[in-house]
Design a protein around this motif. Structure first.
Motif, PDB file in Angstrom:
ATOM      1  N   ALA A 132       0.831  -1.206   0.000  1.00  0.00           N
ATOM      2  CA  ALA A 132       0.000   0.000   0.000  1.00  0.00           C
ATOM      3  C   ALA A 132       0.861   1.249   0.000  1.00  0.00           C
ATOM      4  CB  ALA A 132      -0.927  -0.012   1.213  1.00  0.00           C
ATOM      5  N   LEU A 133       1.996   1.218   0.698  1.00  0.00           N
ATOM      6  CA  LEU A 133       2.892   2.373   0.743  1.00  0.00           C
ATOM      7  C   LEU A 133       3.488   2.648  -0.636  1.00  0.00           C
ATOM      8  CD1 LEU A 133       4.344   4.505   2.479  1.00  0.00           C
ATOM      9  CD2 LEU A 133       6.129   2.804   2.923  1.00  0.00           C
ATOM     10  N   ALA A 134       3.838   1.599  -1.374  1.00  0.00           N
ATOM     11  CA  ALA A 134       4.391   1.790  -2.722  1.00  0.00           C
ATOM     12  C   ALA A 134       3.378   2.459  -3.635  1.00  0.00           C
ATOM     13  CB  ALA A 134       4.817   0.435  -3.294  1.00  0.00           C
ATOM     14  N   SER A 135       2.111   2.063  -3.507  1.00  0.00           N
ATOM     15  CA  SER A 135       1.063   2.685  -4.328  1.00  0.00           C
ATOM     16  C   SER A 135       0.889   4.153  -3.969  1.00  0.00           C
ATOM     17  CB  SER A 135      -0.253   1.932  -4.127  1.00  0.00           C
ATOM     18  OG  SER A 135      -1.301   2.568  -4.821  1.00  0.00           O
ATOM     19  N   ARG A 136       0.945   4.468  -2.677  1.00  0.00           N
ATOM     20  CA  ARG A 136       0.769   5.857  -2.256  1.00  0.00           C
ATOM     21  C   ARG A 136       1.970   6.721  -2.634  1.00  0.00           C
ATOM     22  NH1 ARG A 136      -2.933   7.747   1.245  1.00  0.00           N
ATOM     23  NH2 ARG A 136      -4.067   5.966   0.363  1.00  0.00           N
ATOM     24  N   VAL A 137       3.171   6.152  -2.565  1.00  0.00           N
ATOM     25  CA  VAL A 137       4.380   6.899  -2.921  1.00  0.00           C
ATOM     26  C   VAL A 137       4.384   7.217  -4.415  1.00  0.00           C
ATOM     27  CG1 VAL A 137       6.889   6.711  -3.146  1.00  0.00           C
ATOM     28  CG2 VAL A 137       5.759   6.040  -1.012  1.00  0.00           C
ATOM     29  N   ILE A 146      -0.649  10.636   3.379  1.00  0.00           N
ATOM     30  CA  ILE A 146      -0.069   9.407   3.918  1.00  0.00           C
ATOM     31  C   ILE A 146      -0.765   8.961   5.203  1.00  0.00           C
ATOM     32  CG2 ILE A 146       1.661  10.543   5.371  1.00  0.00           C
ATOM     33  CD1 ILE A 146       2.286   7.401   3.270  1.00  0.00           C
ATOM     34  N   GLY A 147      -1.426   9.875   5.921  1.00  0.00           N
ATOM     35  CA  GLY A 147      -1.996   9.554   7.223  1.00  0.00           C
ATOM     36  C   GLY A 147      -3.060   8.483   7.178  1.00  0.00           C
ATOM     37  N   ASP A 148      -3.949   8.543   6.158  1.00  0.00           N
ATOM     38  CA  ASP A 148      -5.023   7.551   6.085  1.00  0.00           C
ATOM     39  C   ASP A 148      -4.486   6.146   5.848  1.00  0.00           C
ATOM     40  OD1 ASP A 148      -4.110   8.345   3.579  1.00  0.00           O
ATOM     41  OD2 ASP A 148      -5.983   7.795   2.584  1.00  0.00           O
ATOM     42  N   PRO A 230       0.615  22.088   6.748  1.00  0.00           N
ATOM     43  CA  PRO A 230      -0.107  23.324   7.085  1.00  0.00           C
ATOM     44  C   PRO A 230      -1.567  23.052   7.433  1.00  0.00           C
ATOM     45  CG  PRO A 230       0.253  23.174   4.721  1.00  0.00           C
ATOM     46  CD  PRO A 230       1.013  22.041   5.326  1.00  0.00           C
ATOM     47  N   VAL A 231      -2.153  23.959   8.188  1.00  0.00           N
ATOM     48  CA  VAL A 231      -3.573  23.875   8.528  1.00  0.00           C
ATOM     49  C   VAL A 231      -4.396  23.973   7.250  1.00  0.00           C
ATOM     50  CG1 VAL A 231      -5.449  24.950   9.825  1.00  0.00           C
ATOM     51  CG2 VAL A 231      -3.128  24.899  10.778  1.00  0.00           C
ATOM     52  N   GLY A 232      -5.379  23.112   7.110  1.00  0.00           N
ATOM     53  CA  GLY A 232      -6.199  23.075   5.915  1.00  0.00           C
ATOM     54  C   GLY A 232      -5.727  22.081   4.879  1.00  0.00           C
ATOM     55  N   HIS A 233      -4.544  21.513   5.070  1.00  0.00           N
ATOM     56  CA  HIS A 233      -4.033  20.497   4.152  1.00  0.00           C
ATOM     57  C   HIS A 233      -4.869  19.233   4.285  1.00  0.00           C
ATOM     58  CE1 HIS A 233      -1.267  17.674   2.211  1.00  0.00           C
ATOM     59  NE2 HIS A 233      -0.590  18.712   1.736  1.00  0.00           N
ATOM     60  N   GLN A 234      -5.098  18.545   3.190  1.00  0.00           N
ATOM     61  CA  GLN A 234      -5.937  17.343   3.204  1.00  0.00           C
ATOM     62  C   GLN A 234      -5.332  16.199   4.014  1.00  0.00           C
ATOM     63  OE1 GLN A 234      -6.363  15.647  -0.672  1.00  0.00           O
ATOM     64  NE2 GLN A 234      -4.178  15.728  -1.169  1.00  0.00           N
ATOM     65  N   ASP A 235      -4.036  16.268   4.276  1.00  0.00           N
ATOM     66  CA  ASP A 235      -3.382  15.195   5.025  1.00  0.00           C
ATOM     67  C   ASP A 235      -3.300  15.484   6.514  1.00  0.00           C
ATOM     68  OD1 ASP A 235      -2.172  12.706   5.159  1.00  0.00           O
ATOM     69  OD2 ASP A 235      -0.141  13.511   4.967  1.00  0.00           O
ATOM     70  N   ARG A 236      -3.705  16.663   6.951  1.00  0.00           N
ATOM     71  CA  ARG A 236      -3.519  17.021   8.359  1.00  0.00           C
ATOM     72  C   ARG A 236      -4.426  16.192   9.284  1.00  0.00           C
ATOM     73  NH1 ARG A 236      -0.786  20.709  11.094  1.00  0.00           N
ATOM     74  NH2 ARG A 236      -1.560  21.336  13.149  1.00  0.00           N
ATOM     75  N   LEU A 237      -5.703  16.129   8.991  1.00  0.00           N
ATOM     76  CA  LEU A 237      -6.612  15.347   9.831  1.00  0.00           C
ATOM     77  C   LEU A 237      -6.276  13.855   9.801  1.00  0.00           C
ATOM     78  CD1 LEU A 237      -9.050  15.165  11.670  1.00  0.00           C
ATOM     79  CD2 LEU A 237     -10.521  15.108   9.634  1.00  0.00           C
ATOM     80  N   PRO A 238      -6.000  13.254   8.629  1.00  0.00           N
ATOM     81  CA  PRO A 238      -5.578  11.841   8.638  1.00  0.00           C
ATOM     82  C   PRO A 238      -4.312  11.598   9.466  1.00  0.00           C
ATOM     83  CG  PRO A 238      -6.256  12.463   6.430  1.00  0.00           C
ATOM     84  CD  PRO A 238      -6.244  13.722   7.243  1.00  0.00           C
ATOM     85  N   LEU A 239      -3.366  12.545   9.416  1.00  0.00           N
ATOM     86  CA  LEU A 239      -2.160  12.390  10.225  1.00  0.00           C
ATOM     87  C   LEU A 239      -2.483  12.420  11.720  1.00  0.00           C
ATOM     88  CD1 LEU A 239       0.488  14.540   8.317  1.00  0.00           C
ATOM     89  CD2 LEU A 239       0.556  12.067   8.684  1.00  0.00           C
ATOM     90  N   GLN A 240      -3.390  13.309  12.111  1.00  0.00           N
ATOM     91  CA  GLN A 240      -3.792  13.369  13.521  1.00  0.00           C
ATOM     92  C   GLN A 240      -4.470  12.071  13.951  1.00  0.00           C
ATOM     93  OE1 GLN A 240      -6.163  16.920  13.334  1.00  0.00           O
ATOM     94  NE2 GLN A 240      -4.479  18.263  13.965  1.00  0.00           N
ATOM     95  N   LEU A 241      -5.321  11.545  13.095  1.00  0.00           N
ATOM     96  CA  LEU A 241      -5.977  10.270  13.401  1.00  0.00           C
ATOM     97  C   LEU A 241      -4.954   9.130  13.468  1.00  0.00           C
ATOM     98  CD1 LEU A 241      -9.145  10.548  11.118  1.00  0.00           C
ATOM     99  CD2 LEU A 241      -9.034  10.829  13.598  1.00  0.00           C
ATOM    100  N   ALA A 242      -3.991   9.152  12.556  1.00  0.00           N
ATOM    101  CA  ALA A 242      -2.967   8.101  12.546  1.00  0.00           C
ATOM    102  C   ALA A 242      -2.121   8.156  13.818  1.00  0.00           C
ATOM    103  CB  ALA A 242      -2.078   8.256  11.313  1.00  0.00           C
ATOM    104  N   LEU A 243      -1.747   9.359  14.241  1.00  0.00           N
ATOM    105  CA  LEU A 243      -0.982   9.494  15.480  1.00  0.00           C
ATOM    106  C   LEU A 243      -1.771   8.995  16.685  1.00  0.00           C
ATOM    107  CD1 LEU A 243       0.875  12.900  15.049  1.00  0.00           C
ATOM    108  CD2 LEU A 243       1.915  10.674  15.481  1.00  0.00           C
ATOM    109  N   THR A 244      -3.073   9.303  16.691  1.00  0.00           N
ATOM    110  CA  THR A 244      -3.910   8.818  17.788  1.00  0.00           C
ATOM    111  C   THR A 244      -3.940   7.295  17.816  1.00  0.00           C
ATOM    112  OG1 THR A 244      -5.302  10.797  17.644  1.00  0.00           O
ATOM    113  CG2 THR A 244      -6.226   8.897  18.784  1.00  0.00           C
ATOM    114  N   GLU A 245      -4.114   6.681  16.649  1.00  0.00           N
ATOM    115  CA  GLU A 245      -4.153   5.226  16.574  1.00  0.00           C
ATOM    116  C   GLU A 245      -2.823   4.608  17.015  1.00  0.00           C
ATOM    117  OE1 GLU A 245      -6.434   3.058  15.909  1.00  0.00           O
ATOM    118  OE2 GLU A 245      -8.092   4.316  15.246  1.00  0.00           O
ATOM    119  N   LEU A 246      -1.713   5.142  16.501  1.00  0.00           N
ATOM    120  CA  LEU A 246      -0.410   4.568  16.810  1.00  0.00           C
ATOM    121  C   LEU A 246      -0.034   4.791  18.269  1.00  0.00           C
ATOM    122  CD1 LEU A 246       1.669   5.457  13.619  1.00  0.00           C
ATOM    123  CD2 LEU A 246       0.605   3.291  14.222  1.00  0.00           C
ATOM    124  N   GLU A 247      -0.342   5.965  18.818  1.00  0.00           N
ATOM    125  CA  GLU A 247      -0.032   6.224  20.218  1.00  0.00           C
ATOM    126  C   GLU A 247      -0.857   5.328  21.139  1.00  0.00           C
ATOM    127  OE1 GLU A 247      -0.717  10.366  20.515  1.00  0.00           O
ATOM    128  OE2 GLU A 247       1.247  10.945  19.706  1.00  0.00           O
TER     129      GLU A 247
END
Length: 573
Positions: A132-137, A146-148, A230-247
């Motif tokens: 999945a990472l290769a497809s996203r890269v 990348i967060g989702d 940056p705030v408003g970037h489409q990857d910001r919320l997925p990154l926050q969710l990913a950090l929550t899951e991983l933490e």
């Protein structure tokens, strides 16, 4: 597939799962793999020809500074994941496979499987993530998201299950490796040859500890990515969710690792006990390790001088306190391959209810339900020394008394100098006042030293053997803790463990399940203790009840090491 061809129900179910997931190839499983694999595990072989590793394309022109940084962080994610997969493959191909195929056997199959337990499933989880990472890269320059992907890959229950099993078994696996190195020279020689043949000279332990470190590494990389999103970037919320899951996942794994290490500590301590009665107590199913730490025991002379100091391992269990000597010596050839761990020799043990905390300078132990509080910046008065409570090592206390004596003498001399009729050089009240100010500064410095030393000093009164007349005898031990927070944690947990031993806090309401397979939790979910509390408005009236509550699920929080108490007050009309 063998089971499917034979027409068994289990094989049919696995075939259906494979068709639903569109898995193109199911590899054959060895008969020995059945020992470690769950029935629901699907062993999938990923071809690197069909699914090459992720490759980041050359950086296009016109990118902002944040976009450039995000690409570099993505490159670090790719590189670290590739290195992690290589490490997992090395364990299975260079260690497990040769051991399984060795003739004659270097290690029995019953020991090989627990050592490498769940590593194959961890490799599969990350192989799927790499696809999945290769497809996203490949589409990074268009999406920059990348967060989702982390949320989708590591929020599955399978990931938590396989990592939990691996973490829980890690201490056991290292123990098996250590025993095999000591009892089987062929296995020790096998590990040495594998390490010598590797380019990075990394040991089997160094490879096997990487799954435990993987999620903290992911968290650091995603934190850097989020900082540069940056705030408003489409990857910001997925990154926050990913950090929550991983933490959350990392926190669960850390807690399981802590419990497994505590169990291993108790087992290691039990093996070092020669007293059968104490060994039987430590082997009890209800024995729980609350806190263990290496402290420095200091012995002082009559004048406060340090006679000797030595490291001790102190174990606070739910109903007893144990102090042990540490012996870290071991065969050098084995300790270089796998951590040997210390061996303990129990010096003394005492029932927890008979252990008392005594601050230096106190003639009697603290009251039974008293709670240690940090003294802060409150200074000791230097003018009224009688009946004063000094906290600190005896030597510093003696120095402080000498300075106070000198100050009183200089003050008297200054008063006498003021009564002189004549005028003499360097003999006047101004010089005397300067001496007094200098001594007062030294006293303040000494008081600060006493307070700082006391913040890391744990003084305990321990019951000893009765004397010839049968009267109880106690002795005092003094430990230096690594930090003031450590001392606060020790004192607070000592008191809480003693509170938990009271009848009202015994877990009598917990029952074993009917199937007798579920072990009931030993720790009480809630502790209660009555303490007196004064009303601020009516200081002369004592409120009848003040209950102190302590919840076990906050015991290991760093914040709650300082403030672990929760109060609730009932006001009577």
């Amino acid at each position: 597939m063998k089971a499917a061809r034979n027409g068994t129900k289990d094989g049919l179910e696995k075939t259906k799962i494979a068709m639903m997931r569109k898995v193109s190839f199911l590899s054959k499983k060895d008969c020995t793999d059945d020992i470690e694999e769950d029935s629901g595990y699907l062993d999938v072989t990923v071809s690197e020809l069909k699914h090459p590793p992720p490759q980041l394309s050359p950086m296009p022109e016109g990118l902002s500074s944040q976009q450039v940084v995000r690409r570099h962080i993505l490159g670090s994610i790719i590189q670290s994941e590739r290195s992690y997969l290589d490490s997992l493959k090395r364990i299975l191909l260079e260690y497990k496979k040769p051991l399984m195929e060795a003739e004659p056997r270097i290690l029995s199959l019953k020991k090989i499987q627990p050592v490498f337990y769940r590593l194959k499933e961890i490799l599969q989880c990350h192989s799927m993530f790499q696809i999945a990472l290769a497809s996203r890269v490949a589409e990074w320059d268009n999406t920059e998201k990348i967060g989702d992907l982390f949320v989708a890959s590591f929020s599955k229950s399978m990931v938590l299950d396989v990592y939990s099993d691996y973490v829980n078994n890690f201490t056991n696996a290292m123990g098996l490796i250590k025993k095999a190195c000591m009892s089987k020279p062929a296995f020790l020689e096998f590990l040495k040859k594998k390490q010598a043949a590797s380019t990075d000279r990394i040991t089997l332990y160094g490879l096997m500890v990487k799954p435990i470190q993987r999620f903290p590494q992911f968290i650091l990389l995603l934190q850097d990515m989020l900082k540069n999103t940056p705030v408003g970037h489409q990857d910001r919320l997925p990154l926050q969710l990913a950090l929550t899951e991983l933490e959350t996942l990392a926190e669960k794994l850390n807690e399981q690792k802590r419990l497994a290490e505590q169990l291993a500590e108790i087992q290691q301590l039990t093996r070092s006990v020669s007293d059968r009665n104490l060994s039987k107590q430590l082997n009890s199913d209800q024995k729980q390790l609350i806190l263990s730490e290496t402290l420095i025991e200091t012995v002082y002379g009559e004048k406060g001088q340090v006679l000797k100091s030595k490291e001790r391992k102190v174990f606070l269990l739910n109903d007893m306190l144990v102090c042990a000597n540490i012996n870290v010596k071991g065969p050098p050839d084995i300790s270089s391959l796998v951590p040997i761990g210390p061996k303990y020799a129990v010096k003394w043990s005492a029932p927890l209810l008979q252990v008392q905390v005594v601050e230096v300078g106190q003639e009697t132990p603290q009251r039974k339900d008293s709670i240690y509080q940090q003294s802060g910046s409150k200074r000791l008065s230097s003018t009224n020394s009688q009946g004063k409570l000094f906290l600190g090592p005896p030597r510093l206390y003696q120095d402080l008394q000498e300075l106070q004596h000198d100050l009183s003498v200089v003050e008297e001399v200054t008063l006498l100098v003021g009564t002189l009729q004549g005028s003499y050089q360097n003999l006047n009240t101004t010089v005397g006042q300067d001496w007094c100010m200098a001594l007062q500064r030294l006293i303040r410095i000494k008081e600060d030293e006493i307070q700082c030393a006391n913040k890391c000093r744990l003084r305990l009164m321990i019951p000893g053997k009765p004397d010839k007349s049968g009267r109880p005898v106690s002795f005092t031990v003094v430990f230096s803790t690594p930090s003031p927070i450590s001392k606060i944690s020790w004192v607070n947990r000592l008191h809480l463990a003693k509170i938990a031993l009271r009848n009202e806090n015994l877990p009598g309401w917990v029952c074993v399940e009917d199937d007798e397979k579920t072990k009931p939790p030993f720790w009480c979910p809630l502790l209660a203790c009555q303490l007196p509390q004064y009303d601020k408005c009516f200081t002369t009236h004592l409120l009848p009840v003040c209950s102190l509550y302590y919840s076990q699920n906050v015991m290991h929080s760093p914040f709650n090491d300082c403030f672990p108490y929760r109060y609730q007050l009932w006001m009577s009309g």
